[in-house]
Design a protein around this motif. Structure first.
Motif, PDB file in Angstrom:
ATOM      1  N   ASN A  37      -5.043  -4.605   6.261  1.00 40.33           N
ATOM      2  CA  ASN A  37      -4.336  -3.968   7.358  1.00 40.33           C
ATOM      3  C   ASN A  37      -2.616  -4.307   6.643  1.00 40.33           C
ATOM      4  O   ASN A  37      -2.254  -5.514   5.883  1.00 40.33           O
ATOM      5  CB  ASN A  37      -3.612  -3.729   8.399  1.00 40.33           C
ATOM      6  CG  ASN A  37      -4.500  -5.533   8.931  1.00 40.33           C
ATOM      7  OD1 ASN A  37      -2.867  -5.566   8.477  1.00 40.33           O
ATOM      8  ND2 ASN A  37      -4.533  -5.407  10.169  1.00 40.33           N
ATOM      9  N   ARG A  38      -1.985  -3.867   6.844  1.00 38.53           N
ATOM     10  CA  ARG A  38      -0.597  -3.394   5.791  1.00 38.53           C
ATOM     11  C   ARG A  38       0.220  -4.669   6.426  1.00 38.53           C
ATOM     12  O   ARG A  38       0.996  -5.948   5.960  1.00 38.53           O
ATOM     13  CB  ARG A  38       0.739  -2.621   6.090  1.00 38.53           C
ATOM     14  CG  ARG A  38       1.149  -2.175   7.138  1.00 38.53           C
ATOM     15  CD  ARG A  38       1.565  -1.354   7.701  1.00 38.53           C
ATOM     16  NE  ARG A  38       1.382  -0.544   8.882  1.00 38.53           N
ATOM     17  CZ  ARG A  38       2.424  -0.495  10.316  1.00 38.53           C
ATOM     18  NH1 ARG A  38       3.592  -1.164   9.882  1.00 38.53           N
ATOM     19  NH2 ARG A  38       2.334  -0.374  11.533  1.00 38.53           N
ATOM     20  N   ALA A  65       2.480 -12.477   2.187  1.00 34.46           N
ATOM     21  CA  ALA A  65       3.425 -12.600   1.473  1.00 34.46           C
ATOM     22  C   ALA A  65       4.364 -13.225   2.428  1.00 34.46           C
ATOM     23  O   ALA A  65       5.481 -13.404   1.218  1.00 34.46           O
ATOM     24  CB  ALA A  65       3.761 -10.974   0.546  1.00 34.46           C
ATOM     25  N   GLY A  66       4.940 -13.577   3.245  1.00 30.63           N
ATOM     26  CA  GLY A  66       5.788 -14.197   4.052  1.00 30.63           C
ATOM     27  C   GLY A  66       7.218 -13.354   3.796  1.00 30.63           C
ATOM     28  O   GLY A  66       8.151 -13.786   4.352  1.00 30.63           O
ATOM     29  N   ARG A  80       9.025  -5.811   1.694  1.00 28.12           N
ATOM     30  CA  ARG A  80       8.141  -5.073   2.185  1.00 28.12           C
ATOM     31  C   ARG A  80       7.432  -3.714   1.913  1.00 28.12           C
ATOM     32  O   ARG A  80       6.277  -3.895   2.132  1.00 28.12           O
ATOM     33  CB  ARG A  80       8.018  -5.751   3.978  1.00 28.12           C
ATOM     34  CG  ARG A  80       7.091  -5.695   4.674  1.00 28.12           C
ATOM     35  CD  ARG A  80       7.378  -6.407   6.266  1.00 28.12           C
ATOM     36  NE  ARG A  80       8.527  -5.565   7.171  1.00 28.12           N
ATOM     37  CZ  ARG A  80       9.391  -6.221   7.076  1.00 28.12           C
ATOM     38  NH1 ARG A  80       9.887  -8.379   6.923  1.00 28.12           N
ATOM     39  NH2 ARG A  80      10.584  -5.833   7.971  1.00 28.12           N
ATOM     40  N   LYS A  81       7.224  -3.097   2.394  1.00 22.28           N
ATOM     41  CA  LYS A  81       7.870  -1.542   2.918  1.00 22.28           C
ATOM     42  C   LYS A  81       7.548  -1.377   1.253  1.00 22.28           C
ATOM     43  O   LYS A  81       6.093  -0.864   1.588  1.00 22.28           O
ATOM     44  CB  LYS A  81       8.977  -0.752   2.939  1.00 22.28           C
ATOM     45  CG  LYS A  81       9.061  -0.701   4.461  1.00 22.28           C
ATOM     46  CD  LYS A  81      10.373   0.674   4.204  1.00 22.28           C
ATOM     47  CE  LYS A  81      10.415   0.223   6.139  1.00 22.28           C
ATOM     48  NZ  LYS A  81       9.811   0.792   6.943  1.00 22.28           N
ATOM     49  N   LEU A 102       2.513   0.025  -3.205  1.00 20.78           N
ATOM     50  CA  LEU A 102       2.383  -0.520  -3.786  1.00 20.78           C
ATOM     51  C   LEU A 102       0.760  -1.047  -3.415  1.00 20.78           C
ATOM     52  O   LEU A 102       0.230  -0.970  -4.493  1.00 20.78           O
ATOM     53  CB  LEU A 102       3.046  -1.148  -5.102  1.00 20.78           C
ATOM     54  CG  LEU A 102       4.004  -1.202  -4.861  1.00 20.78           C
ATOM     55  CD1 LEU A 102       5.609  -2.486  -6.013  1.00 20.78           C
ATOM     56  CD2 LEU A 102       4.371   0.349  -6.576  1.00 20.78           C
ATOM     57  N   TRP A 103       0.805  -1.948  -3.047  1.00 15.23           N
ATOM     58  CA  TRP A 103      -0.701  -1.895  -2.277  1.00 15.23           C
ATOM     59  C   TRP A 103      -1.397  -1.027  -2.047  1.00 15.23           C
ATOM     60  O   TRP A 103      -2.612  -0.235  -2.227  1.00 15.23           O
ATOM     61  CB  TRP A 103      -1.254  -2.725  -1.327  1.00 15.23           C
ATOM     62  CG  TRP A 103      -1.755  -2.901  -0.339  1.00 15.23           C
ATOM     63  CD1 TRP A 103      -3.237  -3.453  -1.258  1.00 15.23           C
ATOM     64  CD2 TRP A 103      -2.471  -2.488   1.055  1.00 15.23           C
ATOM     65  NE1 TRP A 103      -3.900  -3.724  -0.287  1.00 15.23           N
ATOM     66  CE2 TRP A 103      -3.838  -3.109   0.857  1.00 15.23           C
ATOM     67  CE3 TRP A 103      -2.598  -1.982   1.864  1.00 15.23           C
ATOM     68  CZ2 TRP A 103      -4.685  -3.143   1.591  1.00 15.23           C
ATOM     69  CZ3 TRP A 103      -2.262  -2.357   2.782  1.00 15.23           C
ATOM     70  CH2 TRP A 103      -4.133  -2.654   2.897  1.00 15.23           C
ATOM     71  N   ARG A 104      -1.383   0.389  -1.378  1.00 14.95           N
ATOM     72  CA  ARG A 104      -1.621   1.952  -1.153  1.00 14.95           C
ATOM     73  C   ARG A 104      -2.046   2.158  -2.676  1.00 14.95           C
ATOM     74  O   ARG A 104      -2.885   3.280  -2.365  1.00 14.95           O
ATOM     75  CB  ARG A 104      -1.071   1.868  -0.078  1.00 14.95           C
ATOM     76  CG  ARG A 104      -1.208   2.355   0.997  1.00 14.95           C
ATOM     77  CD  ARG A 104      -0.666   2.788   1.784  1.00 14.95           C
ATOM     78  NE  ARG A 104      -0.463   2.443   3.769  1.00 14.95           N
ATOM     79  CZ  ARG A 104       0.114   1.893   4.566  1.00 14.95           C
ATOM     80  NH1 ARG A 104       1.582   3.389   4.176  1.00 14.95           N
ATOM     81  NH2 ARG A 104      -0.119   1.766   5.324  1.00 14.95           N
TER      82      ARG A 104
END
Length: 131
Positions: free
Chosen positions: A30-31, A38-39, A109-110, A115-117
Motif C-alpha cells: 500500500n501507499r 522512502a522515509g 510523498r503524494k 507515480l507508483w500507481r
C-alpha cells in the motif's frame, strides 16, 4: 515502466530509471509502505496522553528522498494544472521559506504514490499532461 514514466511532463529519463530500477521494483502492499520505505512517512510520538507527529522519519535512503524532492519541485513547474500542483498552491498560498519546504516534502510523498500507481497500474495522476 520507464517509457511510461517518461511520458509524463516533468519526469525525465534519469528520474524514470531511478524510480523503476530502485523503487518500483520492490513489492509494496500500500501507499503507507511505499512512503515509509522512502522515509517520507510521518514519525508519530506518543507519551501517555500526548500524541504528536515529529515530521518525517527519514528512515529510507537519503538519495531517494533527495531525488523525490527535486522531482516534486520540477512537477510544480511542468505540471501546473495537475491536482497535486493545485493542492500545493492552495496549501502554500503566498507563504515562503520553511512552510514551502515542508509542503514540498508532503508533495513529494503524494507524487511518489501517484507515480507508483501510474507505473504499476496505469492510473494517470489527476490533471497530469502526457507527452
Amino acid at each position: 515502466m520507464i517509457a511510461r514514466l517518461v511520458r509524463l511532463h516533468g519526469v525525465g529519463p534519469n528520474d524514470a530509471v531511478v524510480l523503476a530500477h530502485e523503487v518500483f521494483c520492490r513489492e509494496f502492499r500500500n501507499r503507507r509502505q511505499l512512503a515509509g520505505w522512502a522515509g517520507l512517512a510521518p514519525a508519530p510520538w506518543t507519551s501517555g496522553e500526548a500524541r504528536r507527529v515529529q515530521g518525517i522519519d527519514k528512515s529510507g535512503p537519503p538519495w531517494a528522498r533527495a531525488q523525490l524532492v527535486q522531482l516534486a519541485w520540477r512537477w510544480l513547474r511542468h505540471q501546473p494544472e495537475s491536482e497535486l500542483s493545485r493542492w500545493f498552491r492552495a496549501r502554500a498560498g503566498g507563504s515562503e521559506g520553511r512552510v514551502r519546504r515542508v509542503l514540498v516534502i508532503a508533495l513529494a510523498r503524494k507524487l511518489l504514490v501517484a507515480l507508483w500507481r501510474y507505473a504499476t497500474m496505469g492510473v494517470v495522476p489527476a490533471g497530469a499532461r502526457l507527452a
